[in-house]
Design a protein around this motif. Structure first.
Motif, PDB file in Angstrom:
ATOM      1  N   LEU A   1       9.028   6.965   6.070  1.00 28.47           N
ATOM      2  CA  LEU A   1       9.137   7.603   4.765  1.00 28.47           C
ATOM      3  C   LEU A   1       9.308   6.540   3.707  1.00 28.47           C
ATOM      4  CD1 LEU A   1      12.583   9.022   3.898  1.00 28.47           C
ATOM      5  CD2 LEU A   1      12.226   7.895   6.054  1.00 28.47           C
ATOM      6  N   GLN A   2       9.126   6.953   2.463  1.00 25.01           N
ATOM      7  CA  GLN A   2       9.263   6.077   1.327  1.00 25.01           C
ATOM      8  C   GLN A   2      10.344   6.675   0.427  1.00 25.01           C
ATOM      9  OE1 GLN A   2       6.332   5.512   3.670  1.00 25.01           O
ATOM     10  NE2 GLN A   2       6.050   7.348   2.486  1.00 25.01           N
ATOM     11  N   LEU A   3      11.206   5.827  -0.139  1.00 29.13           N
ATOM     12  CA  LEU A   3      12.368   6.302  -0.874  1.00 29.13           C
ATOM     13  C   LEU A   3      12.535   5.607  -2.217  1.00 29.13           C
ATOM     14  CD1 LEU A   3      14.984   5.949   1.979  1.00 29.13           C
ATOM     15  CD2 LEU A   3      14.226   8.109   1.024  1.00 29.13           C
ATOM     16  N   LEU A   4      12.969   6.384  -3.185  1.00 37.05           N
ATOM     17  CA  LEU A   4      13.488   5.854  -4.432  1.00 37.05           C
ATOM     18  C   LEU A   4      14.929   6.354  -4.508  1.00 37.05           C
ATOM     19  CD1 LEU A   4      13.514   4.569  -7.203  1.00 37.05           C
ATOM     20  CD2 LEU A   4      12.345   6.589  -8.087  1.00 37.05           C
ATOM     21  N   VAL A   5      15.891   5.462  -4.428  1.00 37.62           N
ATOM     22  CA  VAL A   5      17.306   5.831  -4.371  1.00 37.62           C
ATOM     23  C   VAL A   5      17.908   5.762  -5.770  1.00 37.62           C
ATOM     24  CG1 VAL A   5      19.556   5.268  -3.374  1.00 37.62           C
ATOM     25  CG2 VAL A   5      17.478   4.943  -2.019  1.00 37.62           C
TER      26      VAL A   5
ATOM     27  N   SER B   1       0.832  -1.200   0.000  1.00 39.92           N
ATOM     28  CA  SER B   1       0.000   0.000   0.000  1.00 39.92           C
ATOM     29  C   SER B   1       0.873   1.259   0.000  1.00 39.92           C
ATOM     30  CB  SER B   1      -0.922  -0.007   1.222  1.00 39.92           C
ATOM     31  OG  SER B   1      -1.662   1.182   1.291  1.00 39.92           O
ATOM     32  N   ALA B   2       1.963   1.235   0.772  1.00 35.93           N
ATOM     33  CA  ALA B   2       2.861   2.381   0.825  1.00 35.93           C
ATOM     34  C   ALA B   2       3.554   2.597  -0.518  1.00 35.93           C
ATOM     35  CB  ALA B   2       3.891   2.195   1.941  1.00 35.93           C
TER      36      ALA B   2
ATOM     37  N   ALA C   1      10.346   1.605  -9.812  1.00 32.71           N
ATOM     38  CA  ALA C   1       9.145   1.340  -9.014  1.00 32.71           C
ATOM     39  C   ALA C   1       9.339   0.099  -8.149  1.00 32.71           C
ATOM     40  CB  ALA C   1       7.929   1.180  -9.914  1.00 32.71           C
ATOM     41  N   ALA C   2      10.016  -0.905  -8.705  1.00 34.12           N
ATOM     42  CA  ALA C   2      10.252  -2.138  -7.958  1.00 34.12           C
ATOM     43  C   ALA C   2      11.286  -1.957  -6.858  1.00 34.12           C
ATOM     44  CB  ALA C   2      10.695  -3.246  -8.913  1.00 34.12           C
ATOM     45  N   SER C   3      12.063  -0.867  -6.917  1.00 31.75           N
ATOM     46  CA  SER C   3      13.116  -0.655  -5.920  1.00 31.75           C
ATOM     47  C   SER C   3      12.722   0.322  -4.810  1.00 31.75           C
ATOM     48  CB  SER C   3      14.395  -0.159  -6.599  1.00 31.75           C
ATOM     49  OG  SER C   3      14.250   1.177  -7.030  1.00 31.75           O
ATOM     50  N   ILE C   4      11.478   0.804  -4.821  1.00 24.35           N
ATOM     51  CA  ILE C   4      11.047   1.751  -3.789  1.00 24.35           C
ATOM     52  C   ILE C   4      11.166   1.104  -2.412  1.00 24.35           C
ATOM     53  CG2 ILE C   4       9.027   2.958  -2.836  1.00 24.35           C
ATOM     54  CD1 ILE C   4       8.254   3.577  -5.750  1.00 24.35           C
ATOM     55  N   GLU C   5      11.777   1.847  -1.507  1.00 21.84           N
ATOM     56  CA  GLU C   5      11.954   1.381  -0.132  1.00 21.84           C
ATOM     57  C   GLU C   5      10.913   2.020   0.771  1.00 21.84           C
ATOM     58  OE1 GLU C   5      15.988   2.168   1.159  1.00 21.84           O
ATOM     59  OE2 GLU C   5      16.751   1.715  -0.849  1.00 21.84           O
ATOM     60  N   VAL C   6      10.433   1.249   1.715  1.00 25.65           N
ATOM     61  CA  VAL C   6       9.482   1.738   2.709  1.00 25.65           C
ATOM     62  C   VAL C   6      10.142   1.577   4.067  1.00 25.65           C
ATOM     63  CG1 VAL C   6       7.193   1.426   3.730  1.00 25.65           C
ATOM     64  CG2 VAL C   6       7.533   1.064   1.259  1.00 25.65           C
ATOM     65  N   ALA C   7      10.324   2.692   4.773  1.00 25.58           N
ATOM     66  CA  ALA C   7      11.030   2.665   6.055  1.00 25.58           C
ATOM     67  C   ALA C   7      10.095   3.066   7.188  1.00 25.58           C
ATOM     68  CB  ALA C   7      12.227   3.612   6.002  1.00 25.58           C
ATOM     69  N   ASP C   8       9.846   2.118   8.077  1.00 24.04           N
ATOM     70  CA  ASP C   8       9.060   2.443   9.275  1.00 24.04           C
ATOM     71  C   ASP C   8       9.966   2.534  10.496  1.00 24.04           C
ATOM     72  OD1 ASP C   8       9.573  -0.238   9.950  1.00 24.04           O
ATOM     73  OD2 ASP C   8       7.549  -0.544  10.734  1.00 24.04           O
ATOM     74  N   PHE C   9      11.289   2.381  10.289  1.00 28.65           N
ATOM     75  CA  PHE C   9      12.298   2.489  11.340  1.00 28.65           C
ATOM     76  C   PHE C   9      12.028   1.554  12.511  1.00 28.65           C
ATOM     77  CE2 PHE C   9      12.185   6.357   8.885  1.00 28.65           C
ATOM     78  CZ  PHE C   9      13.514   6.504   8.514  1.00 28.65           C
ATOM     79  N   GLY C  10      11.340   0.445  12.227  1.00 30.68           N
ATOM     80  CA  GLY C  10      11.045  -0.536  13.260  1.00 30.68           C
ATOM     81  C   GLY C  10      10.014  -0.094  14.276  1.00 30.68           C
TER      82      GLY C  10
END
Length: 123
Positions: A48-52, A9-10, A30-39
């Motif tokens: 946050l959500q990242l595309l590096v 969803s994110a 798009a397949a490499s988007i990272e979703v960080a909830d920091f645990g």
């Protein structure tokens, strides 16, 4: 930890924000988007959500997406072993972002930190 459904969803929400900002994204990106909830298991409030594009010890190039009301945790990139800390530059491509840095506290801050996390934020 977030669930796989929350992660998907994110990513979908991030792609929708990128589309609103007219940011072209390849299928590979798009397949490499990272979703960080920091645990913290509270992605909609802290994360946050990242595309590096590039991430080296000195330079990074990323598209960051934050959902309405989402806060990126306070953090630093200090010098390490004689190497200067990483520099960051931000540009808001769509919506509004509030960046808080050390100094005089704003009288009416627009951003918020969840009550249970206030002790961990200095700015």
């Amino acid at each position: 930890m977030i669930t796989q459904a929350e992660y998907r969803s994110a990513v979908e929400g991030t792609l929708a924000l990128f589309a609103k900002a007219h940011i072209a994204v390849t299928e590979e990106e798009a397949a490499s988007i990272e979703v960080a909830d920091f645990g913290l298991s509270n992605l909609r409030e802290i994360g946050l959500q990242l595309l590096v594009y590039v991430n080296t010890p000195r330079v990074c190039a990323k598209e960051m997406a934050l959902f309405p009301g989402q806060t990126c945790p306070e953090h630093m990139h200090p010098p390490v072993e004689g190497e200067p800390g990483k520099e960051e530059t931000f540009r808001c491509r769509w919506g509004e972002v509030y960046l808080y840095v050390p100094g005089e506290k704003p009288q009416h801050p627009k951003g918020h930190v969840p009550k249970e996390r206030e002790a961990y934020f200095n700015v």
